[in-house]
Design an enzyme around this catalytic site. Structure first.
Site, PDB file in Angstrom:
ATOM      1  N   CYS A  45      17.453  29.649  16.247  1.00  0.00           N
ATOM      2  CA  CYS A  45      17.015  30.934  14.925  1.00  0.00           C
ATOM      3  C   CYS A  45      15.149  31.474  15.308  1.00  0.00           C
ATOM      4  O   CYS A  45      14.861  32.872  15.955  1.00  0.00           O
ATOM      5  CB  CYS A  45      17.009  30.665  13.519  1.00  0.00           C
ATOM      6  SG  CYS A  45      18.283  30.400  13.066  1.00  0.00           S
ATOM      7  N   CYS A  66       4.268  20.313  31.369  1.00  0.00           N
ATOM      8  CA  CYS A  66       3.150  18.536  31.391  1.00  0.00           C
ATOM      9  C   CYS A  66       2.336  19.229  32.232  1.00  0.00           C
ATOM     10  O   CYS A  66       1.667  18.596  32.896  1.00  0.00           O
ATOM     11  CB  CYS A  66       3.988  17.711  30.619  1.00  0.00           C
ATOM     12  SG  CYS A  66       4.896  17.139  32.003  1.00  0.00           S
ATOM     13  N   ARG A  78       0.940  -1.643  -0.010  1.00  0.00           N
ATOM     14  CA  ARG A  78       0.199   0.179   0.200  1.00  0.00           C
ATOM     15  C   ARG A  78       0.444   0.869   0.148  1.00  0.00           C
ATOM     16  O   ARG A  78       0.291   1.924  -0.569  1.00  0.00           O
ATOM     17  CB  ARG A  78      -1.194   0.075   1.088  1.00  0.00           C
ATOM     18  CG  ARG A  78      -2.088  -1.425   0.973  1.00  0.00           C
ATOM     19  CD  ARG A  78      -2.830  -1.232  -0.286  1.00  0.00           C
ATOM     20  NE  ARG A  78      -4.176  -2.116  -0.003  1.00  0.00           N
ATOM     21  CZ  ARG A  78      -3.621  -3.455  -0.075  1.00  0.00           C
ATOM     22  NH1 ARG A  78      -2.769  -3.909  -0.682  1.00  0.00           N
ATOM     23  NH2 ARG A  78      -4.442  -4.282  -0.484  1.00  0.00           N
ATOM     24  N   ASN A 101      11.846  18.013  27.449  1.00  0.00           N
ATOM     25  CA  ASN A 101      11.982  19.069  27.929  1.00  0.00           C
ATOM     26  C   ASN A 101      13.000  20.094  27.055  1.00  0.00           C
ATOM     27  O   ASN A 101      13.280  19.742  26.019  1.00  0.00           O
ATOM     28  CB  ASN A 101      13.375  18.565  29.010  1.00  0.00           C
ATOM     29  CG  ASN A 101      14.466  17.939  28.418  1.00  0.00           C
ATOM     30  OD1 ASN A 101      15.058  18.778  28.276  1.00  0.00           O
ATOM     31  ND2 ASN A 101      14.451  17.085  28.574  1.00  0.00           N
TER      32      ASN A 101
HETATM   33 ZN   LIG Z   1      19.845  29.626  13.865  1.00  0.00          ZN
END
Ligand SMILES: [Zn+2]
Length: 339
Positions: free
Chosen positions: A169, A181, A7, A126
């Site tokens: 970034c 959590c 599949r 974490n």
């Molecule tokens: Zn970066």
């Protein structure tokens, strides 16, 4: 046996060629909790060649609501998650090579593991480990797929070194927060949704169809019926410490390594010994038995109950102190029983 993947091969972006490429790949999954079990099962069913799973914890009853690879038997035996996962995964697909590692994903090991694989999947709970994963991915030059969920919310993003912005970034500009959590609990559909996002991206990477990658940071809340996909191309920073021109990989430096960590939603603190050790669990069992309290041991770990605390000692020297979120209290308990 022969039509096992029929599949998936009929699905034209994969085809027979893609199926073969999947079989020749090795993926590393960091974490064998909810996301980790979902991703591992998806990859094993899809016919991945080799899978390495790393996790530091053992199966507990509160895991069974959403961590799909585990059974009541695993929780009763306090089996390390990666051991229970490996058993189940091999029952699903015996042709996959599965490496189960009971350990904390710390810098040194992660770099070593990363060099051997084609892709890393984030299934940690974490932020610290994610940032280490991010630096390792840039340094070694292999992609990783970020994924996190809490409550009915989930988020995912694919990082390709030298191509997309990295997690570092995005940290200041894009909301990645609210992911602790212990405050919100979690429902399994949120887990499955993140797994679906991570695994469709993983399949694209494994078959080499990078043009089909999403290139957006996607997040959703299934209970509030919200969805967002943020175009992040322009957020790549020239001076990013992880992926920019002059890199320092800040999360790979020793000073940023914590020796103690409060575990997500667990009322537990993990203490890691400062140097690598191997604990003789049998000798420790005899020693602790003399001090009263209940000691239980399996081949991988020892559990010692000293109310109101319970200590779980792993072979690699790590100790989980249950029954407190307070690091100094946990350290006191650690030193009282383990020197
Ligand atoms: Zn970066």
């Amino acid at each position: 046996m022969n039509n096992r993947y029929s599949r998936q091969e009929l699905f034209s972006p994969i085809g027979k060629g893609g199926q073969e490429r999947i079989f020749n790949k090795h993926v590393l999954i960091i974490g064998a909790g909810a996301l980790g079990s979902g991703c591992a099962e998806a990859l094993v069913r899809a016919g991945i060649g080799k899978l390495t799973i790393v996790d530091r914890d053992y199966v507990e009853w509160s895991n069974l609501q959403r961590q799909q690879l585990y059974s009541e038997e695993d929780a009763k035996n306090r089996l390390p998650k990666v051991i229970a996962a490996k058993n189940r995964l091999l029952a699903i697909n015996s042709s996959v090579a599965i490496e189960a590692i009971i350990a904390d994903a710390s810098v040194l090991e992660l770099e070593d593991w990363a060099k051997k694989v084609n892709l890393m999947i984030d299934a940690t709970d974490n932020f610290e480990t994610r940032m280490i994963l991010n630096d390792v991915s840039q340094k070694v030059g292999i992609p990783w797929i970020y994924g996190a969920c809490v409550g009915s919310y989930g988020i995912s993003y694919t990082i390709i070194p030298e191509k997309t912005p990295c997690l570092s970034c995005l940290v200041e500009t894009v909301p990645l927060g609210g992911l602790t959590c212990d405050t919100a609990g979690i429902i399994s559909p949120a887990v499955n949704m993140v797994v679906s996002y991570q695994m469709s991206e993983a399949l694209k990477i494994l078959v080499g169809d990078l043009d089909s990658l999403r290139n957006k940071l996607v997040s959703f809340d299934l209970w509030k019926n919200q969805y967002s996909a943020i175009q992040v191309d322009k957020l790549k920073k020239v001076d990013c410490p992880s992926c920019g021109k002059e890199r320092s990989y800040p999360f790979l430096s020793f000073e940023n390594q914590t020796k103690t960590a409060v575990l997500c939603g667990r009322d537990s603190v993990q203490i890691r010994p400062s140097s690598q050790t191997v604990r003789d669990l049998e000798a420790l069992e005899q020693l602790l038995a003399k001090q009263g309290g209940t000691v239980q041991r399996n081949p991988y770990l020892l559990s010692y109950s000293a109310p109101p605390h319970r200590l779980v000692v792993f072979k690699d020297g790590r100790v989980l102190v249950h029954g407190t979120k307070d690091i100094s209290e946990a350290k006191a308990v650690y030193h009282r029983y383990l020197g």
